[in-house]
Design an enzyme around this catalytic site. Structure first.
Site, PDB file in Angstrom:
ATOM      1  N   CYS A   1      -0.031   1.817  -2.849  1.00 46.48           N
ATOM      2  CA  CYS A   1       0.220   3.153  -3.395  1.00 46.48           C
ATOM      3  C   CYS A   1      -1.041   3.996  -3.431  1.00 46.48           C
ATOM      4  O   CYS A   1      -2.100   3.546  -3.821  1.00 46.48           O
ATOM      5  CB  CYS A   1       0.827   3.062  -4.773  1.00 46.48           C
ATOM      6  SG  CYS A   1       0.056   1.851  -5.826  1.00 46.48           S
ATOM      7  N   ILE A   2      -0.893   5.234  -2.986  1.00 48.17           N
ATOM      8  CA  ILE A   2      -2.031   6.154  -2.891  1.00 48.17           C
ATOM      9  C   ILE A   2      -1.750   7.348  -3.789  1.00 48.17           C
ATOM     10  O   ILE A   2      -0.725   7.975  -3.661  1.00 48.17           O
ATOM     11  CB  ILE A   2      -2.192   6.633  -1.433  1.00 48.17           C
ATOM     12  CG1 ILE A   2      -2.466   5.460  -0.524  1.00 48.17           C
ATOM     13  CG2 ILE A   2      -3.301   7.652  -1.346  1.00 48.17           C
ATOM     14  CD1 ILE A   2      -3.672   4.651  -0.865  1.00 48.17           C
TER      15      ILE A   2
END
Lengths: 411, 101
Positions: free
Chosen positions: B100-101
């Protein structure tokens, strides 16, 4: 016979690339073809403003044809299949087959509401809306106008998503919108996310959490949605928590184009595995990816596509000349975050460095304040639409570096 | 008494620093600290996670696990409560997934 450079997708990345290459490719030796299934280009950052009546729907649309250079051959068609081993692409229209020498994939990402059980049931576009599509944003504008209040639940289904700050901006703008309408006290705003906090990066997350708190927006973290129960008006997580809603604004899972999956070129979300510094496909050396069609671990945003442009153009040229590729893309992302009341934040980061406070230098109009609410950041965000249509898409150089810089930042 | 885990280096969040120092006994002991007793179903996930890490240098996301093994998302939450992809990576001796960014 000229060689062919084929671009799939005439969105933000594909359009910029075509405009840039129109000036750099030798037209005697190269023909450039671009394929897209839709005639309209949408200014996607504008979708955020449509639900609140800040932008009219027609302000975010232009015909793709007008945004592309005359030297590129534009074909409107769905793509049936990409066959990278045979170096050709099959189109749906007239069963055309296009052989290519180089392929650039710019097919973007899209929402996949069908990935969540119950999402596309009776509630869809009744009291469940997305704002990541044009029809979703327009339908939501209508619904908000007539809404008398209740529980507004904003839910992010799964990461990664396009423009990861947009759901937060939506929450901030909703707070402002309901206050202006005099019904803020009748609205409860819930922000639910699979992340542990407001954002993925710690310093920005702290600032954004404080703002959410000030604006009386409740954050429910670590919430992984498994289904929507539209009849009971609740969303349920895999570990059986429930959040009741009156109005659900969903950010469904984001996936790459279906044709990427069909062609066996994608990962589990149909994103194309790509070298994160050269933007070359990991499997096919004459295939490059620009924008959010790839799996690079940075934000899926227009600014990122812009910062990728130089790397893709350089590396296409290097590969054509038989030179080694330049690993120049550093994950640089740069986003204005609208916070309501005509203010905004600016964040600037890359693979290695998280958003930091300080100043972002920009000749004539700047500097902008980083991680701090200001009017100028809001004006930057609103002015960006003009920059997008007139400068960014045309691949005219902006006075900012594609590479991330620490100048002005306080670490 | 020195336990097996005392001989290994972990980061602040409890992820093993060198994935090659892992073995099945290490997995049993990390799992025990997390209050998880490993079953055959856990092992399917753990071995899959290590295989993906060896190939890609990144621990698999929840979606990768559920699409490429016969373990469903629902079951993942039963096997590895509170963040299944992260917990599976931890027990498999891998760094936290960067998904996840």
């Amino acid at each position: 016979m000229p060689r062919t450079l084929l671009i799939l997708g005439a969105g933000t990345g594909g359009t910029m690339l075509a405009n840039k290459l129109a000036h750099t490719l030798d037209h005697d030796q190269w023909q450039m073809i671009i394929v897209d299934q839709e005639p309209e280009h949408y200014y996607q950052p504008g979708f955020l403003f449509i639900p609140f009546g800040i932008y009219r729907p027609d302000e975010v649309i232009r015909p793709k044809q007008r945004l592309l250079p005359a030297s590129v051959k534009l074909i409107f068609s769905e793509i049936a299949l990409i066959e990278p081993d045979q170096q050709r692409v099959k189109l749906v229209k007239d069963d055309q087959v296009i052989p290519y020498d180089y392929l650039v994939i710019a097919t973007g990402s899209r929402i996949a509401p069908d990935e969540i059980d119950g999402m596309l049931g009776d509630g869809w576009y009744q009291n469940i809306f997305d704002f990541y599509t044009y029809p979703g944003a327009v339908a939501l504008a209508e619904a908000l106008k007539n809404w008398k209040g209740g529980r507004l639940v904003i839910n992010i289904a799964e990461m990664p998503i396009k423009c990861p700050v947009a759901p937060l901006e939506f929450a901030f703008l909703a707070d402002w919108y309901f206050a202006q309408r005099g019904i803020r006290d009748q609205v409860e705003i819930i922000y639910s996310t699979p992340l542990s906090g407001a954002f993925t990066k710690p310093r920005a997350s702290a600032t954004l959490s404080r703002l959410l708190d000030e604006k009386r927006i409740t954050v429910i973290g670590d919430f992984n949605i498994s289904e929507v129960d539209a009849e009971r008006r609740v969303i349920r997580s895999y570990d059986d928590q429930e959040i009741p809603y009156d109005l659900l604004v969903t950010i469904p899972p984001n996936m790459g184009a279906e044709v990427i999956g069909r062609s066996g070129m994608g990962d589990d979300l149909n994103f194309v595995p790509v070298d994160k510094h050269t933007l070359q496909s990991k499997r096919w050396e004459n295939v490059f990816v620009i924008g959010d069609a790839g799996n690079v671990p940075t934000s899926k945003a227009g600014s990122v596509a812009h910062f990728m442009l130089e790397t893709v153009v350089e590396n296409l040229q290097h590969h054509i000349s038989g030179e080694p590729l330049t690993p120049s893309f550093d994950g640089h992302a740069n986003c204005f975050v609208e916070t309501g009341y005509q203010k905004g934040l600016l964040i600037d980061f890359n693979y290695e460095v998280e958003p930091l406070p300080g100043k972002y230098p920009l000749p004539t109009v700047g500097p902008f304040s980083l991680l701090e609410e200001t009017k100028l950041n809001h004006l930057g965000k609103m002015g960006f639409r003009w920059v997008y249509w007139n400068v960014l898409l045309k691949a005219i150089d902006l006075p900012i570096s594609s590479q991330f810089s620490m100048t002005g930042k306080i670490s | 008494m020195t336990t097996l885990l005392d001989t290994l280096a972990f980061n602040d969040e409890g992820y093993l620093l060198n994935w090659q120092q892992w073995n099945e006994q290490v997995a049993y002991e990390i799992a025990a600290e997390e209050g998880i007793e490993l079953t055959d179903r856990h092992w399917i996930v753990i071995h899959f996670a290590r295989k993906i890490y060896a190939e890609n240098g990144d621990a698999p996301t929840l979606r990768q696990i559920t699409k490429q093994t016969d373990v469903s998302t629902k079951e993942m939450y039963t096997l590895f409560p509170d963040g299944p992809a992260k917990k599976a990576a931890m027990i498999a001796g891998l760094p936290k997934p960067t998904g996840c960014i």
